[in-house]
Design an enzyme around this catalytic site. Structure first.
Site, mmCIF file in Angstrom:
data_model
loop_
_atom_site.group_PDB
_atom_site.id
_atom_site.type_symbol
_atom_site.label_atom_id
_atom_site.label_comp_id
_atom_site.label_asym_id
_atom_site.label_seq_id
_atom_site.Cartn_x
_atom_site.Cartn_y
_atom_site.Cartn_z
ATOM 1 N N GLY A 116 41.594 32.395 -42.411
ATOM 2 C CA GLY A 116 41.280 32.286 -40.987
ATOM 3 C C GLY A 116 41.283 33.643 -40.298
ATOM 4 C CB THR A 119 42.257 35.751 -43.958
ATOM 5 O OG1 THR A 119 43.395 34.911 -44.134
ATOM 6 C CG2 THR A 119 41.689 36.158 -45.298
ATOM 7 C CB ILE A 141 42.633 22.549 -39.621
ATOM 8 C CG1 ILE A 141 43.947 23.038 -39.016
ATOM 9 C CG2 ILE A 141 42.790 22.268 -41.105
ATOM 10 C CD1 ILE A 141 44.979 21.934 -38.879
ATOM 11 C CG ASP A 142 44.003 26.172 -35.828
ATOM 12 O OD1 ASP A 142 44.334 24.992 -36.023
ATOM 13 O OD2 ASP A 142 44.808 27.112 -35.809
ATOM 14 N NE ARG A 177 56.534 1.636 -26.270
ATOM 15 C CZ ARG A 177 57.084 1.205 -27.390
ATOM 16 N NH1 ARG A 177 56.439 1.336 -28.539
ATOM 17 N NH2 ARG A 177 58.278 0.652 -27.387
ATOM 18 C CG HIS A 186 48.222 29.021 -33.362
ATOM 19 N ND1 HIS A 186 47.449 28.580 -34.397
ATOM 20 C CD2 HIS A 186 48.215 30.366 -33.437
ATOM 21 C CE1 HIS A 186 46.990 29.613 -35.082
ATOM 22 N NE2 HIS A 186 47.430 30.706 -34.509
ATOM 23 C CD GLU A 238 50.095 24.281 -33.112
ATOM 24 O OE1 GLU A 238 51.291 24.236 -33.377
ATOM 25 O OE2 GLU A 238 49.226 24.683 -33.913
ATOM 26 N NE ARG A 304 58.902 4.513 -28.200
ATOM 27 C CZ ARG A 304 59.637 4.094 -27.180
ATOM 28 N NH1 ARG A 304 59.659 4.809 -26.056
ATOM 29 N NH2 ARG A 304 60.337 2.980 -27.259
HETATM 30 O O1 F6P Z 1 46.146 26.427 -39.977
HETATM 31 C C1 F6P Z 1 46.321 26.913 -38.654
HETATM 32 C C2 F6P Z 1 47.497 26.261 -38.099
HETATM 33 O O2 F6P Z 1 47.228 24.934 -38.359
HETATM 34 C C3 F6P Z 1 47.864 26.388 -36.624
HETATM 35 O O3 F6P Z 1 47.196 25.550 -35.752
HETATM 36 C C4 F6P Z 1 49.347 26.127 -36.646
HETATM 37 O O4 F6P Z 1 50.008 26.641 -35.555
HETATM 38 C C5 F6P Z 1 49.750 26.803 -37.895
HETATM 39 O O5 F6P Z 1 48.659 26.690 -38.773
HETATM 40 C C6 F6P Z 1 51.029 26.319 -38.500
HETATM 41 O O6 F6P Z 1 51.079 26.633 -39.860
HETATM 42 P P1 F6P Z 1 52.377 26.943 -40.722
HETATM 43 O O7 F6P Z 1 53.384 25.924 -40.371
HETATM 44 O O8 F6P Z 1 51.902 26.860 -42.116
HETATM 45 O O9 F6P Z 1 52.806 28.326 -40.365
#
Ligand code: F6P
Length: 397
Positions: A116, A119, A141-142, A177, A186, A238, A304
């Site tokens: 990603g 890298t 995946i981001d 709910r 992130h 997140e 929840r």
């Molecule tokens: O792969 C990217 C990512 O999924 C981010 O969205 C996430 O914050 C992070 O990896 C967490 O990865 P790890 O727990 O492996 O450090």
């Protein structure tokens, strides 16, 4: 079948950063095409850049890549190590030259790095600082790597999140709910937005649009009042939670400073000192839980949370990711044969094209505020964390 002409004779391949579905399919694509079409020798480097620094490798060939198309994770192992600052014997050391020396020892004409944003930066650093030929493939995946329409792993993760939202819907409706579902991302909200739309989430919160809790609460209350819906799905990235936390901490610090000042003025004990005397610290509440707790009390509706966590990165790749990684891998082999180095093999308009790494490294692809996914979510009446008026203002700015 006799191999086609190739400027490249030998390559190393490594996977770096967080894993994702499709890495093995990409390794297989590069390996098979490189060997079969061009007679290139392929060597697997273990555990990301650390394996390059420590010179740990395995052969990659038809036997070692057989049967890995559908396998999740990476057969090479991965790590978040950076050559420039690597933890060795308790100290952070610059291992750039060791990485380059090992690549030369192995006779690599190019090191192919699957990863990603981090890298892209690390590979570019090896090229700029060490003169190494590198090539990258965009995985995460981001979906936040710049210069490519899409990254591999994203489609599979979106599928996993969407399925989770589908399942959460049935339980949320049964119990009336609010369910806050936290997905990865992130820095960017591609995954929350894509899965949120596909799963029909009522509220989607992404880092690109810092949310206003009052706007979300008003929306949820209106949904109850106007449509009689007491359940709601709140899909949150997140990064959006972390961002709200930073803002809340800044506000708290400012008000504490103000409180301390007035207590000191009055000659009393400060709030901090009283808290510290208990000797205990509370187990930190998760940010998703805090959001759910706030929504519960402000809407008077039971809430929840579900944090999908690393489930989003595990398991078999989707058909779309298998196809994408195979296209990327075989294209990489073709570019290597041409001697096209120091590029990322990107996806643009459905084609795999080489993009200079210098244009990509250090960049991040966030969701643009005028993106059609955002406009689509808005058109559906989905809450994106701010009032509709504010959203339109930002979209059209
Ligand atoms: O792969 C990217 C990512 O999924 C981010 O969205 C996430 O914050 C992070 O990896 C967490 O990865 P790890 O727990 O492996 O450090």
């Amino acid at each position: 079948m006799s191999p086609l002409p190739s400027r490249t004779r030998c390559i190393g391949v490594l996977t770096s950063g967080g894993d994702c579905p499709g890495l093995n399919a990409a390794i297989r694509g590069i390996t098979k095409a490189a060997i079969q079409d061009y007679g290139i020798k392929v060597v697997g480097i273990l555990d990301g850049f650390r394996g390059l620094v420590e010179n740990r490798t395995i052969p990659l060939d038809f036997a070692t890549t057989s049967g890995v198309l559908t396998r999740g994770g990476t057969i090479l192992g991965t790590s978040r190590d950076r050559p420039r600052k690597m933890l060795i014997g308790g100290a952070l050391l610059d291992m750039t030259q060791a990485a380059v020396a090992n690549a030369r020892k192995q006779d690599f004409d190019c090191v192919v790095c699957l990863g990603g944003g981090g890298t892209q930066k690390n590979a570019y650093h090896l090229h700029k600082a060490g003169g190494l030929n590198v090539m990258t493939l965009p995985k995460t995946i981001d979906n936040d790597v710049a210069g490519t329409d899409v990254t591999f792993g994203f489609d599979t993760a979106m599928q996993i999140c969407t399925e989770a939202i589908d399942r959460l819907h049935t339980t949320a409706t049964s119990h009336d709910r609010i369910i806050v579902v936290e997905v990865m991302g992130h820095n960017t909200g591609w995954l929350a937005l894509g899965a949120g739309i596909a799963g029909g989430a009522d509220v989607i919160l992404i880092p690109e649009i810092p949310y206003d809790i009052d706007a979300v609460v008003d929306y949820l209350k209106e949904r109850q009042r106007r449509y009689g819906k007491r359940f709601s799905i709140v899909c949150v990235a997140e990064g959006a939670l972390a961002q709200a936390e930073v803002a809340a901490q800044a506000a708290e610090a400012a008000s504490k400073k103000e409180a301390k000042k007035s207590e000191a003025d009055a000659g009393g004990e400060t709030a901090d000192a009283v808290a510290d005397q208990t000797g205990f610290r509370l187990v930190k509440e998760s940010l998703a839980s805090r959001l759910a707790r706030n929504l519960q009390s402000l809407t008077n509706t039971e809430a929840r949370i579900t944090s999908l966590g690393h489930v989003q990165r595990g398991g078999v790749p989707s058909a779309a990711d298998r196809l994408l990684t195979t296209l990327l891998g075989t294209s990489a082999a073709r570019f290597l044969a041409d001697g096209t180095y120091n590029v990322m093999v990107a996806v643009r308009g459905g084609l795999c094209v080489p993009v200079p790494l210098g244009e990509v490294a250090g960049q991040k692809k966030q969701v643009p505020l005028d993106h059609h996914w955002l406009r689509t979510a808005r058109a559906l009446g989905t809450c994106l964390g701010v009032t509709d008026r504010e959203l339109r203002r930002r979209m059209d700015a």
